[in-house]
Design an enzyme around this catalytic site. Structure first.
Site, PDB file in Angstrom:
ATOM      1  N   LEU A  62      37.202  49.819  37.281  1.00  0.00           N
ATOM      2  CA  LEU A  62      38.469  49.468  37.948  1.00  0.00           C
ATOM      3  C   LEU A  62      39.620  50.372  37.526  1.00  0.00           C
ATOM      4  CD1 LEU A  62      38.370  45.573  37.913  1.00  0.00           C
ATOM      5  CD2 LEU A  62      38.172  47.068  39.897  1.00  0.00           C
ATOM      6  N   ALA A  85      36.660  41.828  35.550  1.00  0.00           N
ATOM      7  CA  ALA A  85      37.874  41.631  34.761  1.00  0.00           C
ATOM      8  C   ALA A  85      37.571  41.748  33.270  1.00  0.00           C
ATOM      9  CB  ALA A  85      38.456  40.234  35.017  1.00  0.00           C
ATOM     10  N   GLN A  86      38.600  41.996  32.487  1.00  0.00           N
ATOM     11  CA  GLN A  86      38.550  41.741  31.043  1.00  0.00           C
ATOM     12  C   GLN A  86      38.864  40.255  30.991  1.00  0.00           C
ATOM     13  OE1 GLN A  86      38.482  40.540  27.959  1.00  0.00           O
ATOM     14  NE2 GLN A  86      40.697  40.752  27.822  1.00  0.00           N
ATOM     15  N   THR A 128      42.561  32.265  38.321  1.00  0.00           N
ATOM     16  CA  THR A 128      42.124  31.403  37.216  1.00  0.00           C
ATOM     17  C   THR A 128      43.137  30.317  36.853  1.00  0.00           C
ATOM     18  OG1 THR A 128      41.862  31.423  34.783  1.00  0.00           O
ATOM     19  CG2 THR A 128      43.000  33.276  35.725  1.00  0.00           C
ATOM     20  N   GLU A 130      43.968  29.717  33.998  1.00  0.00           N
ATOM     21  CA  GLU A 130      44.774  30.243  32.892  1.00  0.00           C
ATOM     22  C   GLU A 130      46.173  30.634  33.393  1.00  0.00           C
ATOM     23  OE1 GLU A 130      43.679  30.298  29.637  1.00  0.00           O
ATOM     24  OE2 GLU A 130      45.391  31.390  28.830  1.00  0.00           O
ATOM     25  N   TYR A 154      46.159  37.773  29.426  1.00  0.00           N
ATOM     26  CA  TYR A 154      45.141  37.585  30.476  1.00  0.00           C
ATOM     27  C   TYR A 154      45.717  36.782  31.641  1.00  0.00           C
ATOM     28  CZ  TYR A 154      41.090  35.515  32.858  1.00  0.00           C
ATOM     29  OH  TYR A 154      40.204  35.082  33.810  1.00  0.00           O
ATOM     30  N   LYS A 158      46.394  38.066  35.550  1.00  0.00           N
ATOM     31  CA  LYS A 158      45.778  37.425  36.719  1.00  0.00           C
ATOM     32  C   LYS A 158      46.849  36.918  37.683  1.00  0.00           C
ATOM     33  CE  LYS A 158      41.214  37.554  36.173  1.00  0.00           C
ATOM     34  NZ  LYS A 158      40.217  37.885  37.192  1.00  0.00           N
ATOM     35  N   ARG A 189      26.706  32.447  30.174  1.00  0.00           N
ATOM     36  CA  ARG A 189      28.066  32.638  29.692  1.00  0.00           C
ATOM     37  C   ARG A 189      28.054  33.542  28.460  1.00  0.00           C
ATOM     38  NH1 ARG A 189      33.509  32.538  30.820  1.00  0.00           N
ATOM     39  NH2 ARG A 189      34.424  30.501  30.426  1.00  0.00           N
TER      40      ARG A 189
HETATM   41  P1  NAP Z   1      32.398  38.035  32.876  1.00  0.00           P
HETATM   42  O1  NAP Z   1      31.061  37.445  32.602  1.00  0.00           O
HETATM   43  O2  NAP Z   1      33.233  38.496  31.742  1.00  0.00           O
HETATM   44  O3  NAP Z   1      32.163  39.269  33.878  1.00  0.00           O
HETATM   45  C1  NAP Z   1      33.153  40.200  34.141  1.00  0.00           C
HETATM   46  C2  NAP Z   1      32.548  41.419  34.808  1.00  0.00           C
HETATM   47  O4  NAP Z   1      33.593  42.402  34.979  1.00  0.00           O
HETATM   48  C3  NAP Z   1      31.445  42.113  33.990  1.00  0.00           C
HETATM   49  O5  NAP Z   1      30.399  42.478  34.841  1.00  0.00           O
HETATM   50  C4  NAP Z   1      32.120  43.352  33.450  1.00  0.00           C
HETATM   51  O6  NAP Z   1      31.270  44.456  33.265  1.00  0.00           O
HETATM   52  C5  NAP Z   1      33.098  43.671  34.594  1.00  0.00           C
HETATM   53  N1  NAP Z   1      34.186  44.533  34.147  1.00  0.00           N
HETATM   54  C6  NAP Z   1      34.996  44.360  33.071  1.00  0.00           C
HETATM   55  N2  NAP Z   1      35.873  45.372  32.978  1.00  0.00           N
HETATM   56  C7  NAP Z   1      35.633  46.187  34.024  1.00  0.00           C
HETATM   57  C8  NAP Z   1      36.188  47.409  34.470  1.00  0.00           C
HETATM   58  N3  NAP Z   1      37.170  48.033  33.805  1.00  0.00           N
HETATM   59  N4  NAP Z   1      35.690  47.989  35.585  1.00  0.00           N
HETATM   60  C9  NAP Z   1      34.660  47.410  36.253  1.00  0.00           C
HETATM   61  N5  NAP Z   1      34.068  46.272  35.875  1.00  0.00           N
HETATM   62  C10 NAP Z   1      34.550  45.662  34.775  1.00  0.00           C
HETATM   63  O7  NAP Z   1      33.294  37.034  33.735  1.00  0.00           O
HETATM   64  P2  NAP Z   1      32.875  35.704  34.549  1.00  0.00           P
HETATM   65  O8  NAP Z   1      32.943  34.550  33.625  1.00  0.00           O
HETATM   66  O9  NAP Z   1      31.658  35.965  35.343  1.00  0.00           O
HETATM   67  O10 NAP Z   1      34.140  35.580  35.513  1.00  0.00           O
HETATM   68  C11 NAP Z   1      34.191  36.291  36.745  1.00  0.00           C
HETATM   69  C12 NAP Z   1      35.647  36.452  37.160  1.00  0.00           C
HETATM   70  O11 NAP Z   1      36.251  35.179  37.298  1.00  0.00           O
HETATM   71  C13 NAP Z   1      36.510  37.210  36.168  1.00  0.00           C
HETATM   72  O12 NAP Z   1      37.458  37.937  36.903  1.00  0.00           O
HETATM   73  C14 NAP Z   1      37.195  36.122  35.365  1.00  0.00           C
HETATM   74  O13 NAP Z   1      38.419  36.592  34.848  1.00  0.00           O
HETATM   75  C15 NAP Z   1      37.378  35.075  36.432  1.00  0.00           C
HETATM   76  N6  NAP Z   1      37.386  33.670  35.985  1.00  0.00           N
HETATM   77  C16 NAP Z   1      36.389  33.206  35.196  1.00  0.00           C
HETATM   78  C17 NAP Z   1      36.382  31.873  34.834  1.00  0.00           C
HETATM   79  C18 NAP Z   1      35.282  31.298  33.980  1.00  0.00           C
HETATM   80  O14 NAP Z   1      35.495  30.202  33.430  1.00  0.00           O
HETATM   81  N7  NAP Z   1      34.130  31.947  33.866  1.00  0.00           N
HETATM   82  C19 NAP Z   1      37.395  31.011  35.296  1.00  0.00           C
HETATM   83  C20 NAP Z   1      38.383  31.531  36.116  1.00  0.00           C
HETATM   84  C21 NAP Z   1      38.358  32.868  36.466  1.00  0.00           C
HETATM   85  P3  NAP Z   1      30.271  44.534  31.991  1.00  0.00           P
HETATM   86  O15 NAP Z   1      29.139  43.596  32.314  1.00  0.00           O
HETATM   87  O16 NAP Z   1      29.885  45.955  31.955  1.00  0.00           O
HETATM   88  O17 NAP Z   1      31.077  44.089  30.808  1.00  0.00           O
HETATM   89  O1  G4F Z   2      35.853  29.345  25.987  1.00  0.00           O
HETATM   90  P1  G4F Z   2      37.214  29.907  25.887  1.00  0.00           P
HETATM   91  O2  G4F Z   2      37.369  31.238  25.249  1.00  0.00           O
HETATM   92  O3  G4F Z   2      37.818  29.882  27.358  1.00  0.00           O
HETATM   93  P2  G4F Z   2      39.324  30.006  27.910  1.00  0.00           P
HETATM   94  O4  G4F Z   2      40.213  30.638  26.919  1.00  0.00           O
HETATM   95  O5  G4F Z   2      39.737  28.670  28.420  1.00  0.00           O
HETATM   96  O6  G4F Z   2      39.140  31.042  29.102  1.00  0.00           O
HETATM   97  C1  G4F Z   2      38.071  30.930  30.047  1.00  0.00           C
HETATM   98  O7  G4F Z   2      38.479  30.110  31.112  1.00  0.00           O
HETATM   99  C2  G4F Z   2      39.556  30.634  31.914  1.00  0.00           C
HETATM  100  C3  G4F Z   2      39.856  29.588  33.002  1.00  0.00           C
HETATM  101  O8  G4F Z   2      40.842  28.706  32.535  1.00  0.00           O
HETATM  102  C4  G4F Z   2      39.094  31.947  32.516  1.00  0.00           C
HETATM  103  F1  G4F Z   2      40.042  32.436  33.354  1.00  0.00           F
HETATM  104  C5  G4F Z   2      38.801  32.932  31.394  1.00  0.00           C
HETATM  105  O9  G4F Z   2      38.336  34.152  31.971  1.00  0.00           O
HETATM  106  C6  G4F Z   2      37.705  32.354  30.505  1.00  0.00           C
HETATM  107  O10 G4F Z   2      36.532  32.305  31.247  1.00  0.00           O
HETATM  108  O11 G4F Z   2      38.166  28.892  25.084  1.00  0.00           O
HETATM  109  C7  G4F Z   2      38.297  27.535  25.476  1.00  0.00           C
HETATM  110  C8  G4F Z   2      39.063  26.787  24.405  1.00  0.00           C
HETATM  111  C9  G4F Z   2      40.379  27.459  24.010  1.00  0.00           C
HETATM  112  O12 G4F Z   2      41.382  26.491  23.887  1.00  0.00           O
HETATM  113  C10 G4F Z   2      40.088  28.078  22.643  1.00  0.00           C
HETATM  114  O13 G4F Z   2      41.240  28.179  21.800  1.00  0.00           O
HETATM  115  O14 G4F Z   2      38.280  26.757  23.213  1.00  0.00           O
HETATM  116  C11 G4F Z   2      39.106  27.071  22.119  1.00  0.00           C
HETATM  117  N1  G4F Z   2      38.258  27.595  21.016  1.00  0.00           N
HETATM  118  C12 G4F Z   2      38.098  26.997  19.814  1.00  0.00           C
HETATM  119  N2  G4F Z   2      37.297  27.726  19.036  1.00  0.00           N
HETATM  120  C13 G4F Z   2      37.548  28.734  21.035  1.00  0.00           C
HETATM  121  C14 G4F Z   2      36.937  28.825  19.779  1.00  0.00           C
HETATM  122  N3  G4F Z   2      37.357  29.676  21.990  1.00  0.00           N
HETATM  123  C15 G4F Z   2      36.554  30.726  21.697  1.00  0.00           C
HETATM  124  N4  G4F Z   2      36.326  31.670  22.654  1.00  0.00           N
HETATM  125  N5  G4F Z   2      35.956  30.855  20.468  1.00  0.00           N
HETATM  126  C16 G4F Z   2      36.111  29.930  19.470  1.00  0.00           C
HETATM  127  O15 G4F Z   2      35.580  30.085  18.378  1.00  0.00           O
END
Ligand code: NAP
Ligand code: G4F
Length: 326
Positions: A62, A85-86, A128, A130, A154, A158, A189
Site C-alpha cells: 500500500l 492494514a497495520q 473499525t 476502534e 490506529y 482508520k 487470528r
Molecule cells: P490482519 O490479519 O492483520 O491482516 C492484514 C493484512 O494486511 C495482512 O495480509 C497484511 O499482510 C496486509 N498488509 C499490512 N500492511 C500492508 C501493506 N503495507 N501493504 C499491503 N498489505 C499490507 O487483519 P484482519 O484481522 O484480517 O483485519 C482485516 C482488516 O479489517 C484490517 O484492515 C483491520 O484493520 C480491519 N479490522 C479488523 C478487525 C478485527 O477485529 N479483526 C476489526 C475491525 C477492523 P501480511 O500478511 O504480509 O502481514
Molecule cells: O486483541 P486486542 O489487541 O484488540 P483491539 O485493540 O481491540 O483491536 C482489534 O479490534 C479492533 C476493532 O475494535 C480492530 F480494528 C483492530 O484491528 C484489532 O483487530 O486487544 C483487546 C483488548 C484491549 O483492551 C487490550 O488492552 O485486550 C487488552 N489486552 C490485555 N492484555 C491485550 C493484552 N491486548 C493484546 N493485544 N495483548 C495483551 O497481552
C-alpha cells in the site's frame, strides 16, 4: 459469467475466510500479498487455496502507489475488498507514521486507483469500532451515528480512511461501503491479539509446555464475534443497490478478564493460578468499552452471526489443542 473479486491483503485473517467464501460462490478471486524474506509466511493463511491454484496472487504494498495502480488496472475487479492494514492497536503507538501511511495513505491510493482505472469496481473498506474511541450512546451501544473520537494512532488512521471513503462516494459517485466492524476472532487470528494469545498460552499451560500467561489490561470490554460471520457481512454490503456504512457486531460485551476466565475454566484450570499482568502490554490510552448495535445490518442486509462467543472460543481451544498435540 462469474464475478471477479480483488482482495487487498489476501494473507490476513479476514481475507483468508473471505477468499474461501467467494470461491464457494463461484467468484474468480485475485489477492495481493507483500514480499517477505521468508516466502512461506507471505501466504501462511491461504496455503490450501494457493497450492490448488484457486487464487491469483499479485505483489502489492500500500505504500507503493505504482503497485496499487498496476493491480487495480490489471484486475478490473467487479468487487474490491480492501482489507490490508497495520491492524495492531498497541503497535500503532510505536509505529504511528507507518500506521498512518499504510492505513490512511494506502486507502487513498486504492480509492484513487479505482477512480482513475476501474471506476466500475465496488469497494469495501475495512473500517473499525476502534474509531469510536471512548464515545458511546446513552443506552450503552455504539452504532453508525455514534460520534467517532479515536484514542489510538490506529483509530485515527482508520477514521481518516473512513472519511475519504465518504468523500469519494459523494464527490465521484463511487460505490464504496465502509464496514464498521467490531473485534472478530478465529483460530487464524494473529497470536499477539488478546483472544488467540490467551487460548494459545492456556493450552500450552494445560499441556505442560508453559507456566504463565502475561497480559496487560484485564478490565477493558470488547464485543467479540467470529471472522467467518463478519466476512459474509462484507460481501452482503457490496450486493446492495446503494453504498452504505454498517456496524457489524454481536451486541454483547465482555471484559478481557471474563474471556480469560472462560478459556481457563474450559480447560479445567483456575485462571488466577496462571495469569500475571505487565504494564508493557498496556496502551498509552485505552479504549475501555465496546458494544455494537448491529440493527441496521440485520434489517438491511438480513445479516445474522452463526457463532456465539462460546462456540467461537471453543473452536479456538480445539484448534490449539490439536495443533500442539501434533
Ligand atoms: P490482519 O490479519 O492483520 O491482516 C492484514 C493484512 O494486511 C495482512 O495480509 C497484511 O499482510 C496486509 N498488509 C499490512 N500492511 C500492508 C501493506 N503495507 N501493504 C499491503 N498489505 C499490507 O487483519 P484482519 O484481522 O484480517 O483485519 C482485516 C482488516 O479489517 C484490517 O484492515 C483491520 O484493520 C480491519 N479490522 C479488523 C478487525 C478485527 O477485529 N479483526 C476489526 C475491525 C477492523 P501480511 O500478511 O504480509 O502481514
Ligand atoms: O486483541 P486486542 O489487541 O484488540 P483491539 O485493540 O481491540 O483491536 C482489534 O479490534 C479492533 C476493532 O475494535 C480492530 F480494528 C483492530 O484491528 C484489532 O483487530 O486487544 C483487546 C483488548 C484491549 O483492551 C487490550 O488492552 O485486550 C487488552 N489486552 C490485555 N492484555 C491485550 C493484552 N491486548 C493484546 N493485544 N495483548 C495483551 O497481552
Amino acid at each position: 459469467m462469474s464475478k471477479n473479486a480483488l482482495i487487498v491483503g489476501a494473507n490476513g485473517q479476514d481475507a483468508s475466510y473471505l477468499a474461501e467464501f467467494l470461491l464457494e460462490k463461484g467468484y474468480k478471486v485475485h489477492g495481493t500479498i507483500r514480499r517477505n524474506s521468508v516466502p512461506e509466511s507471505q501466504t501462511t493463511r491461504i496455503e490450501g487455496i494457493r497450492e490448488s491454484g484457486l487464487i491469483d496472487l499479485h505483489y502489492m504494498d500500500l505504500t507503493d502507489t505504482i503497485s496499487v495502480d498496476s493491480v487495480v488496472k490489471e484486475t478490473q475487479a467487479d468487487e474490491i475488498y480492501h482489507l490490508a492494514a497495520q491492524s495492531h492497536v498497541q503497535v500503532s503507538f510505536e509505529l504511528p507514521k507507518y500506521t498512518l501511511d499504510v492505513n490512511s495513505g494506502g486507502t487513498l491510493a486504492i480509492l484513487e486507483a479505482v477512480r482513475r482505472f476501474s471506476p466500475h469496481s465496488k469497494v469495501y473498506h475495512a473500517a473499525t469500532s476502534e474509531m469510536f474511541g471512548n464515545s458511546c450512546d446513552a443506552d450503552g451501544f455504539q452504532r453508525e451515528t455514534t460520534p467517532l473520537i479515536p484514542v489510538s494512532p490506529y483509530g485515527c488512521s482508520k477514521l481518516y480512511a473512513h472519511s475519504l471513503c465518504h468523500n469519494y462516494r459523494n464527490a465521484y459517485k463511487m460505490f464504496i461501503c465502509s464496514g464498521i466492524l467490531f473485534n472478530h476472532e478465529s483460530p487464524r487470528r494473529g497470536i499477539n491479539f488478546v483472544t488467540n494469545k490467551t487460548v494459545l498460552e492456556a493450552v500450552k499451560i494445560k499441556l505442560g509446555m508453559s507456566k504463565k500467561l502475561v497480559l496487560g489490561n484485564l478490565y477493558s470490554k470488547r464485543d467479540w464475534g467470529h471472522a467467518k460471520d463478519y466476512v459474509e457481512a462484507m460481501w452482503l454490503m457490496l450486493q446492495q443497490d446503494k453504498p452504505n456504512d454498517f456496524v457489524i457486531a454481536t451486541g454483547e460485551t465482555r471484559s478481557v478478564k471474563e474471556m480469560v476466565k472462560y478459556v481457563f475454566s474450559k480447560l479445567g484450570m483456575n485462571w488466577e493460578d496462571h495469569v500475571q499482568t505487565d504494564k508493557k502490554f498496556e496502551r498509552p490510552e485505552e479504549l475501555d468499552y465496546l458494544r455494537g448495535d448491529p440493527t441496521k445490518a440485520k434489517q438491511l442486509l438480513s445479516w445474522k452471526p452463526k457463532y456465539t462467543f462460546e462456540s467461537m472460543m471453543d473452536e479456538m481451544i480445539e484448534y490449539w489443542l490439536k495443533e500442539l498435540k501434533k
